[in-house]
Design an enzyme around this catalytic site. Structure first.
Site, PDB file in Angstrom:
ATOM      1  N   GLY A  31    -169.171  34.898 -33.882  1.00 10.74           N
ATOM      2  CA  GLY A  31    -169.288  36.218 -33.266  1.00 10.74           C
ATOM      3  C   GLY A  31    -167.937  36.814 -32.931  1.00 10.74           C
ATOM      4  N   GLY A  36    -161.848  40.990 -40.311  1.00 17.37           N
ATOM      5  CA  GLY A  36    -161.767  39.778 -41.140  1.00 17.37           C
ATOM      6  C   GLY A  36    -163.160  39.268 -41.474  1.00 17.37           C
ATOM      7  N   HIS A  37    -164.030  39.167 -40.453  1.00 20.82           N
ATOM      8  CA  HIS A  37    -165.411  38.752 -40.708  1.00 20.82           C
ATOM      9  C   HIS A  37    -166.105  39.777 -41.606  1.00 20.82           C
ATOM     10  CE1 HIS A  37    -164.749  36.972 -36.562  1.00 20.82           C
ATOM     11  NE2 HIS A  37    -165.144  35.910 -37.233  1.00 20.82           N
ATOM     12  N   LYS A 152    -157.791  32.001 -42.968  1.00 19.88           N
ATOM     13  CA  LYS A 152    -156.947  31.858 -41.774  1.00 19.88           C
ATOM     14  C   LYS A 152    -157.096  30.440 -41.213  1.00 19.88           C
ATOM     15  CE  LYS A 152    -157.657  34.001 -37.805  1.00 19.88           C
ATOM     16  NZ  LYS A 152    -157.655  32.903 -36.801  1.00 19.88           N
ATOM     17  N   SER A 194    -160.659  36.614 -33.411  1.00 10.84           N
ATOM     18  CA  SER A 194    -161.469  36.967 -32.229  1.00 10.84           C
ATOM     19  C   SER A 194    -160.659  36.733 -30.966  1.00 10.84           C
ATOM     20  CB  SER A 194    -162.740  36.121 -32.182  1.00 10.84           C
ATOM     21  OG  SER A 194    -163.441  36.273 -33.389  1.00 10.84           O
TER      22      SER A 194
END
Ligand code: PAF
Length: 286
Positions: A31, A36-37, A152, A194
């Site tokens: 989450g 990037g996600h 990453k 995140s």
């Protein structure tokens, strides 16, 4: 898009897709989604009939309770983003849905053929066992054709490749393809994470020195007589010279074996840096 919180419902939905002959892509996440996600999910949507995104802050991969407690959580915002990208299912279980009390506390140990003996594996004991515990469970539940991970977390990606191809779990996941996707950076160069949400505006500015130094090291590696050892040390010294940053490790290793190397050919440099209290990771391929 459907939000699913139980394994039973997820398995039912997956079964229905499989019956229709649909291909399934999985993007595992914790989450606090960022671009990037989003890039992983976009790729998954473009390559599969059905895209499942898991949003689960996996307690068993945190060896630091404070880090787990502070990990950003934003399911509503995440779901809204995933809907716009075209995900089919969001799987967002509670920890008790994923693990029994015994599983939550038991130390899982997988054999990663030594891939976990350095860098993140050395600094965060048990971390990759927890990652593989949750990722293998997601693979069993979703039975994906393809699963997408960001580069990453390069060591994580190498370990997941190993798990899907060579470990005792190999063969269980059919023809599952593990797909690594490039790091997405802000225009400033900062790798999206995140954890960036926990940086103050000033810390974010300070953190730019990490990617700046990694990019500079590509040039240092081209200097006459440049050695891996010297470039490695120069990266560490340059980042440590910035007030507010502290390097935990910088290692230039072979891209496949993750073993120390003395050549820049097929090498990757992986760094972890504390920016104030926030632990940031990044890497660069030579
Ligand atoms: O990379 C992550 O966000 C996590 O380690 C993963 C793969 C979702 C497992 O919890």
């Amino acid at each position: 898009m459907q939000i699913i919180t139980t394994k039973a419902e997820l398995e039912r939905s997956i079964q229905a897709c499989k019956m229709k002959g649909q291909t399934i892509g999985l993007v595992p996440t914790m989450g606090a989604l960022h671009e990037g996600h989003a890039s992983l999910v976009r790729r998954c949507v473009s390559e599969n009939d059905v895209t499942v995104v898991s949003v689960f802050v996996n307690p068993t991969q945190f060896n630091n309770k404070e880090d787990l407690a502070k990990y950003p959580r934003s399911l509503e915002r995440d779901a809204a983003l995933l809907e716009t990208i075209g995900a089919s299912f969001v799987f967002a279980p509670a920890p008790e849905e994923m693990y029994t009390a015994k599983e939550m506390n038991e130390t899982f140990t997988f054999d990663f053929g030594g891939l976990d003996s350095m860098m993140e594996g050395a600094m965060r004991p048990g971390h990759f066992n927890g990652v593989v515990q949750v990722v293998s469970r997601l693979f069993y539940l979703v039975q994906p054709d393809r699963a997408y991970f960001g580069e990453k977390d390069y060591q994580q990606l190498a370990i997941i490749h190993f798990m899907a191809e060579r470990s005792e779990l190999a063969g269980t996941f059919g023809n599952l393809q593990i797909i690594g996707c490039p790091i997405v950076r802000e225009s400033s160069g900062l790798a999206l994470s995140s954890r960036n949400e926990r940086l103050s505006a000033e810390e974010k500015q300070t953190a730019l020195a990490i990617s700046k130094t990694l990019f500079a090291s590509l040039e240092w590696a081209k200097e006459p007589n440049a050695s891996v050892q010297a470039v490695q040390q120069r990266v560490i010294d340059t980042i440590n010279a910035v007030e507010g940053l502290e390097v935990e490790y910088y290692q230039i290793v072979d891209q496949t074996s993750l073993l120390p190397t003395d050549t820049f050919k097929h090498a990757i440099g992986c760094v972890t840096v504390y920016c104030g209290p926030v632990r940031l990771i990044d890497n660069i391929k030579y």
